[in-house]
Write a protein that holds these residues in place. Structure first.
Motif, PDB file in Angstrom:
ATOM      1  N   SER A  12       0.859  -1.177   0.000  1.00 56.14           N
ATOM      2  CA  SER A  12       0.000   0.000   0.000  1.00 56.14           C
ATOM      3  C   SER A  12       0.900   1.233   0.000  1.00 56.14           C
ATOM      4  N   ASP A  13       0.278   2.426   0.024  1.00 57.96           N
ATOM      5  CA  ASP A  13       1.071   3.656  -0.034  1.00 57.96           C
ATOM      6  C   ASP A  13       2.014   3.778   1.157  1.00 57.96           C
ATOM      7  N   PHE A  14       1.531   3.454   2.338  1.00 54.15           N
ATOM      8  CA  PHE A  14       2.398   3.429   3.509  1.00 54.15           C
ATOM      9  C   PHE A  14       1.783   2.543   4.590  1.00 54.15           C
ATOM     10  N   ARG A  15       2.653   2.062   5.461  1.00 60.01           N
ATOM     11  CA  ARG A  15       2.217   1.241   6.582  1.00 60.01           C
ATOM     12  C   ARG A  15       2.908   1.735   7.840  1.00 60.01           C
ATOM     13  N   ILE A  16       2.176   1.732   8.949  1.00 63.20           N
ATOM     14  CA  ILE A  16       2.706   2.226  10.223  1.00 63.20           C
ATOM     15  C   ILE A  16       2.661   1.107  11.252  1.00 63.20           C
ATOM     16  N   PHE A  17       3.765   0.943  11.973  1.00 59.49           N
ATOM     17  CA  PHE A  17       3.843  -0.069  13.027  1.00 59.49           C
ATOM     18  C   PHE A  17       4.335   0.591  14.310  1.00 59.49           C
ATOM     19  N   HIS A  18       3.789   0.156  15.427  1.00 62.21           N
ATOM     20  CA  HIS A  18       4.305   0.555  16.744  1.00 62.21           C
ATOM     21  C   HIS A  18       4.810  -0.714  17.409  1.00 62.21           C
ATOM     22  N   SER A 146      -7.830   3.560  12.244  1.00 63.00           N
ATOM     23  CA  SER A 146      -6.717   3.404  11.303  1.00 63.00           C
ATOM     24  C   SER A 146      -6.645   4.588  10.345  1.00 63.00           C
ATOM     25  N   LEU A 147      -7.816   5.090   9.913  1.00 59.56           N
ATOM     26  CA  LEU A 147      -7.852   6.263   9.050  1.00 59.56           C
ATOM     27  C   LEU A 147      -7.320   7.483   9.795  1.00 59.56           C
ATOM     28  N   TYR A 148      -7.709   7.613  11.047  1.00 63.09           N
ATOM     29  CA  TYR A 148      -7.242   8.727  11.876  1.00 63.09           C
ATOM     30  C   TYR A 148      -5.718   8.686  12.002  1.00 63.09           C
ATOM     31  N   ARG A 149      -5.166   7.492  12.140  1.00 64.92           N
ATOM     32  CA  ARG A 149      -3.723   7.342  12.260  1.00 64.92           C
ATOM     33  C   ARG A 149      -3.034   7.781  10.959  1.00 64.92           C
ATOM     34  N   GLN A 150      -3.654   7.500   9.820  1.00 64.94           N
ATOM     35  CA  GLN A 150      -3.093   7.936   8.548  1.00 64.94           C
ATOM     36  C   GLN A 150      -3.110   9.461   8.430  1.00 64.94           C
ATOM     37  N   VAL A 151      -4.195  10.075   8.908  1.00 59.37           N
ATOM     38  CA  VAL A 151      -4.285  11.539   8.905  1.00 59.37           C
ATOM     39  C   VAL A 151      -3.186  12.132   9.788  1.00 59.37           C
ATOM     40  N   LEU A 152      -2.968  11.532  10.961  1.00 65.01           N
ATOM     41  CA  LEU A 152      -1.909  12.005  11.852  1.00 65.01           C
ATOM     42  C   LEU A 152      -0.536  11.846  11.215  1.00 65.01           C
ATOM     43  N   LEU A 154       0.148  12.053   7.994  1.00 66.38           N
ATOM     44  CA  LEU A 154       0.309  13.155   7.041  1.00 66.38           C
ATOM     45  C   LEU A 154       0.663  14.452   7.768  1.00 66.38           C
ATOM     46  N   GLU A 155       0.013  14.686   8.910  1.00 68.24           N
ATOM     47  CA  GLU A 155       0.348  15.878   9.695  1.00 68.24           C
ATOM     48  C   GLU A 155       1.794  15.798  10.194  1.00 68.24           C
ATOM     49  N   PHE A 156       2.204  14.596  10.611  1.00 64.10           N
ATOM     50  CA  PHE A 156       3.588  14.401  11.043  1.00 64.10           C
ATOM     51  C   PHE A 156       4.559  14.758   9.918  1.00 64.10           C
ATOM     52  N   MET A 157       4.275  14.293   8.686  1.00 62.80           N
ATOM     53  CA  MET A 157       5.158  14.574   7.558  1.00 62.80           C
ATOM     54  C   MET A 157       5.197  16.071   7.244  1.00 62.80           C
ATOM     55  N   ILE A 158       4.062  16.738   7.363  1.00 64.05           N
ATOM     56  CA  ILE A 158       4.028  18.187   7.132  1.00 64.05           C
ATOM     57  C   ILE A 158       4.882  18.907   8.176  1.00 64.05           C
ATOM     58  N   GLN A 159       4.715  18.540   9.450  1.00 67.30           N
ATOM     59  CA  GLN A 159       5.485  19.184  10.516  1.00 67.30           C
ATOM     60  C   GLN A 159       6.976  18.859  10.397  1.00 67.30           C
ATOM     61  N   LEU A 160       7.296  17.639   9.968  1.00 61.06           N
ATOM     62  CA  LEU A 160       8.688  17.256   9.791  1.00 61.06           C
ATOM     63  C   LEU A 160       9.346  18.124   8.714  1.00 61.06           C
ATOM     64  N   ASN A 161       8.656  18.317   7.608  1.00 65.17           N
ATOM     65  CA  ASN A 161       9.213  19.130   6.527  1.00 65.17           C
ATOM     66  C   ASN A 161       9.262  20.612   6.890  1.00 65.17           C
ATOM     67  N   ARG A 162       8.274  21.087   7.634  1.00 63.55           N
ATOM     68  CA  ARG A 162       8.327  22.473   8.105  1.00 63.55           C
ATOM     69  C   ARG A 162       9.531  22.686   9.014  1.00 63.55           C
ATOM     70  N   ALA A 163       9.763  21.729   9.909  1.00 64.97           N
ATOM     71  CA  ALA A 163      10.900  21.839  10.825  1.00 64.97           C
ATOM     72  C   ALA A 163      12.220  21.826  10.065  1.00 64.97           C
ATOM     73  N   ALA A 164      12.302  20.985   9.013  1.00 65.89           N
ATOM     74  CA  ALA A 164      13.522  20.925   8.205  1.00 65.89           C
ATOM     75  C   ALA A 164      13.733  22.230   7.433  1.00 65.89           C
ATOM     76  N   LEU A 165      12.647  22.801   6.910  1.00 65.10           N
ATOM     77  CA  LEU A 165      12.739  24.049   6.163  1.00 65.10           C
ATOM     78  C   LEU A 165      13.167  25.216   7.047  1.00 65.10           C
ATOM     79  N   LYS A 166      12.616  25.274   8.249  1.00 64.78           N
ATOM     80  CA  LYS A 166      12.878  26.413   9.142  1.00 64.78           C
ATOM     81  C   LYS A 166      14.017  26.139  10.118  1.00 64.78           C
ATOM     82  N   LYS A 167      14.719  25.019   9.904  1.00 56.68           N
ATOM     83  CA  LYS A 167      15.888  24.657  10.711  1.00 56.68           C
ATOM     84  C   LYS A 167      15.550  24.551  12.198  1.00 56.68           C
TER      85      LYS A 167
END
Length: 278
Positions: A12-18, A146-152, A154-167
Motif C-alpha cells: 500500500s502507499d504506507f504502513r505504520i507499526f508501533h 486506522s484512518l485517523y492514524r493515517q491523517v496524523l 500526514l500531519e507528522f510529515m508536514i510538521q517534519l518538513n516544516r521543521a527541516a525548512l525552518k531549521k
C-alpha cells in the motif's frame, strides 16, 4: 552477488507499526524498495547506514531512503520501542506540488549527509507534539482509528518538513564514521557508470589498495567490489523499469559484460531482468 537481503514488503502507499520488544538483535546489512522512517522512542540502539553509525536518543527520527544499505544493533537488556513507517516512492511523488513536497526532508538529509534528525527542544516543538499524538493513536480503538492514524501521519510529515525548512530540527552529525570511507562512498556513487576498479579508486585517494579494501570492509561491513556491483544493479533496475532496453540499461549502469550483469542481477533480485520490462 546475493549478499544483501531485501527486507519488508509494502502493498500500500504506507504502513505504520508501533513495536516494542526486548531481544538482542544485530541484523545483517539489507535494503528496502521503499522509504523507511523510524521514530525512536526508547532503548539502546545503534543504526548503521551507508558507512555511518548513529547512537539514537529518544524521539530521534531516522530517515532511510529506498535502497540505502543499513542495519541495526540492539541491546536486549532494555526494551526497544519505536514507530516504523514504510512509504512507497509513489506516495511521495503524489505529494509533490509547486508549493510543497513531502520528500523535502529526505532531500535535505542527502544534502546534510545525515540520516538522523534530532528535535533540539522537545517541549516547544510542534513536531514532537504530533509525534506524541501519533504514538498515542495506536491505543485508539474508536471509529475509523486506522484512518485517523493515517491523517496524523500526514500531519507528522508536514510538521517534519516544516521543521527541516525552518531549521527547527538538527541533522545529526555523528562522529562515528571514517571520513576517508565516506569520501570513497561518495566517489563510487559519483563515478558509478565509468570504468571503476580498486586500482582506480586507490589512486584517486593516494592510498594502498589493500589498506583501502581492509578499511572499507571494517567500516561498512561489505567489500568495495560488492558495493559497486550492488549500486550498478540498482541503477540498471531503475532504468529497465522506466523503459530502457535491458542491454542498454546494463551498459548505461556501468557493466562492461552482459553475461556478468545477468548473473549478478538474478543472484541479487531472484528474477531475470526481463521480468521488470514495463
Amino acid at each position: 552477488m546475493g549478499m544483501y537481503s531485501k527486507r519488508g514488503y509494502l502493498n500500500s502507499d504506507f504502513r505504520i507499526f508501533h513495536l516494542t520488544d526486548q531481544i538482542a538483535k544485530e541484523y545483517e546489512f539489507h535494503y528496502h524498495e521503499f522509504h523507511k522512517i523510524t521514530i525512536f522512542i526508547r532503548g539502546n540502539v545503534q543504526y548503521f547506514i551507508e558507512g555511518k553509525t548513529y547512537e539514537l536518543e529518544p524521539y530521534d527520527i531516522v530517515l532511510v531512503e529506498k535502497n540505502d544499505l543499513h542495519r541495526i544493533q540492539v541491546d536486549g537488556s532494555v526494551p526497544y520501542e519505536r514507530i516504523i513507517v514504510y512509504i512507497s516512492p509513489g506516495f511521495m511523488e503524489d505529494y509533490q506540488r509547486e508549493d510543497y513536497d513531502l520528500s523535502f526532508c529526505f532531500q535535505k538529509a542527502r544534502e546534510e549527509h545525515s540520516h538522523v534528525l534530532r528535535i533540539p527542544s522537545l517541549e516547544k516543538s510542534s513536531l514532537f507534539k504530533i509525534t506524541n499524538r501519533l504514538e498515542r493513536s495506536f491505543d485508539d480503538t474508536e471509529y475509523a482509528s486506522s484512518l485517523y492514524r493515517q491523517v496524523l501521519f500526514l500531519e507528522f510529515m508536514i510538521q517534519l518538513n516544516r521543521a527541516a525548512l525552518k531549521k527547527r530540527i538538527e541533522f545529526l552529525e555523528t562522529g562515528l564514521y571514517n571520513s576517508k570511507v565516506i569520501d570513497i562512498l561518495h566517489y563510487i556513487n559519483a563515478h558509478l557508470t565509468e570504468d571503476l576498479d580498486i586500482n582506480t579508486i586507490a589512486a584517486a585517494f593516494f592510498i594502498s589498495k589493500y589498506h583501502m579494501m581492509r578499511l572499507f570492509k571494517a567500516e561498512t561491513g561489505y567489500t568495495i567490489g560488492s558495493y559497486i556491483t550492488y549500486r550498478r544493479l540498482l541503477l540498471a533496475r531503475e532504468l529497465i523499469a522506466s523503459g530502457t532496453p535491458i542491454t542498454e540499461a546494463c551498459f548505461a549502469a556501468g557493466f562492461r559484460d552482459y553475461s556478468t550483469f545477468s548473473r549478478s542481477y538474478k543472484a541479487e533480485f531472484k528474477e531475470a531482468p526481463r521480468s521488470l520490462k514495463p
